[in-house]
Design a protein around this motif. Structure first.
Motif, PDB file in Angstrom:
ATOM      1  N   VAL A   9       0.859  -1.177   0.000  1.00  7.46           N
ATOM      2  CA  VAL A   9       0.000   0.000   0.000  1.00  7.46           C
ATOM      3  C   VAL A   9       0.895   1.226   0.000  1.00  7.46           C
ATOM      4  O   VAL A   9       1.763   1.365   0.878  1.00  7.46           O
ATOM      5  CB  VAL A   9      -0.935   0.012   1.237  1.00  7.46           C
ATOM      6  CG1 VAL A   9      -1.790   1.266   1.257  1.00  7.46           C
ATOM      7  CG2 VAL A   9      -1.791  -1.236   1.282  1.00  7.46           C
ATOM      8  N   GLU A  10       0.718   2.080  -0.982  1.00  7.33           N
ATOM      9  CA  GLU A  10       1.504   3.305  -1.123  1.00  7.33           C
ATOM     10  C   GLU A  10       3.007   3.017  -1.036  1.00  7.33           C
ATOM     11  O   GLU A  10       3.762   3.719  -0.377  1.00  7.33           O
ATOM     12  CB  GLU A  10       1.077   4.335  -0.078  1.00  7.33           C
ATOM     13  CG  GLU A  10      -0.364   4.781  -0.254  1.00  7.33           C
ATOM     14  CD  GLU A  10      -0.829   5.746   0.824  1.00  7.33           C
ATOM     15  OE1 GLU A  10      -0.032   6.079   1.735  1.00  7.33           O
ATOM     16  OE2 GLU A  10      -1.993   6.170   0.743  1.00  7.33           O
ATOM     17  N   GLY A  11       3.428   1.931  -1.683  1.00  7.91           N
ATOM     18  CA  GLY A  11       4.844   1.593  -1.765  1.00  7.91           C
ATOM     19  C   GLY A  11       5.407   0.867  -0.554  1.00  7.91           C
ATOM     20  O   GLY A  11       6.575   0.513  -0.536  1.00  7.91           O
ATOM     21  N   ARG A  12       4.608   0.633   0.477  1.00  5.25           N
ATOM     22  CA  ARG A  12       5.079  -0.057   1.674  1.00  5.25           C
ATOM     23  C   ARG A  12       4.445  -1.441   1.741  1.00  5.25           C
ATOM     24  O   ARG A  12       3.253  -1.598   1.537  1.00  5.25           O
ATOM     25  CB  ARG A  12       4.704   0.722   2.932  1.00  5.25           C
ATOM     26  CG  ARG A  12       5.087  -0.037   4.189  1.00  5.25           C
ATOM     27  CD  ARG A  12       5.179   0.810   5.406  1.00  5.25           C
ATOM     28  NE  ARG A  12       6.002   1.987   5.275  1.00  5.25           N
ATOM     29  CZ  ARG A  12       7.332   2.008   5.295  1.00  5.25           C
ATOM     30  NH1 ARG A  12       8.004   0.890   5.407  1.00  5.25           N
ATOM     31  NH2 ARG A  12       7.988   3.139   5.192  1.00  5.25           N
ATOM     32  N   GLN A  43       2.648   7.295  10.086  1.00  2.00           N
ATOM     33  CA  GLN A  43       2.305   8.691   9.795  1.00  2.00           C
ATOM     34  C   GLN A  43       2.754   9.614  10.925  1.00  2.00           C
ATOM     35  O   GLN A  43       3.283  10.698  10.681  1.00  2.00           O
ATOM     36  CB  GLN A  43       0.798   8.840   9.579  1.00  2.00           C
ATOM     37  CG  GLN A  43       0.288   8.254   8.296  1.00  2.00           C
ATOM     38  CD  GLN A  43      -1.237   8.276   8.227  1.00  2.00           C
ATOM     39  OE1 GLN A  43      -1.920   8.450   9.222  1.00  2.00           O
ATOM     40  NE2 GLN A  43      -1.754   8.082   7.019  1.00  2.00           N
TER      41      GLN A  43
END
Length: 171
Positions: free
Chosen positions: A104-107, A146
């Motif tokens: 997800v989102e590169g992770r 985050q």
């Protein structure tokens, strides 16, 4: 701390007593042919934190952060353990652990969960900056990332910093 001690403490928390943890290690060695303390201990550094925050009901909000020297090898070790555990579980006629991986989102996030579908038996984790970050949901793990990225963690809170000793020795 010695990484093998960290593994022992983690299992001790989960098993609720040192004696039960030792039995779990012995049972796992018999079932999987792996020495979990050694296998995981080789990958772990000396930094470890387990925190509980929020309510315990319906799903406890916990976070585990541990230093990992080689995330690729750590993931391979975890996968090997789950596969061995599942082989023995199937032989005994029980349902195996569920695993998943998603990006997800590169992770890349990983999941190990009990077969019962209960959120109480799920762990989601990812590797970041030499650490493994885990929690009961992917959303909680993502939120922790985050907070770290934004610099709004507790160590930047004016109220928290005001509580620290003036001599800067936290103990």
């Amino acid at each position: 701390k010695n990484p093998a001690s960290i593994v022992s403490e983690l299992v001790g928390v989960q098993q609720r007593s040192p004696a039960a943890a030792e039995k779990a290690f012995a049972d796992a060695r018999i079932q999987t042919g792996m020495d979990i303390r050694k296998e995981l201990g080789e990958e772990l550094g000396g930094e470890f934190s387990l925190s509980l925050d929020g309510t315990a009901i319906p799903v406890p909000s916990w976070k585990l952060v541990t230093e990992v020297y080689d995330p690729v090898h750590m993931q391979a070790t975890l996968r090997k353990f789950v596969e061995a555990y599942n082989r023995e579980t199937l032989k005994a006629g029980r349902k195996p652990l569920r695993t998943a991986q998603e990006t997800v989102e590169g992770r890349t996030y990983y999941t190990i969960a009990g077969a019962d579908g209960s959120p109480l038996t799920e762990a989601h984790y990812t590797f970041v900056d030499g650490y493994m970050l885990a929690g009961p949901t992917r959303a909680l793990v993502a939120r922790a990332l985050q907070v770290k990225a934004s610099g709004t963690s507790i160590t930047h809170s004016a109220n928290f910093v005001a509580l620290l000793p003036r001599d800067h020795y936290n103990n």
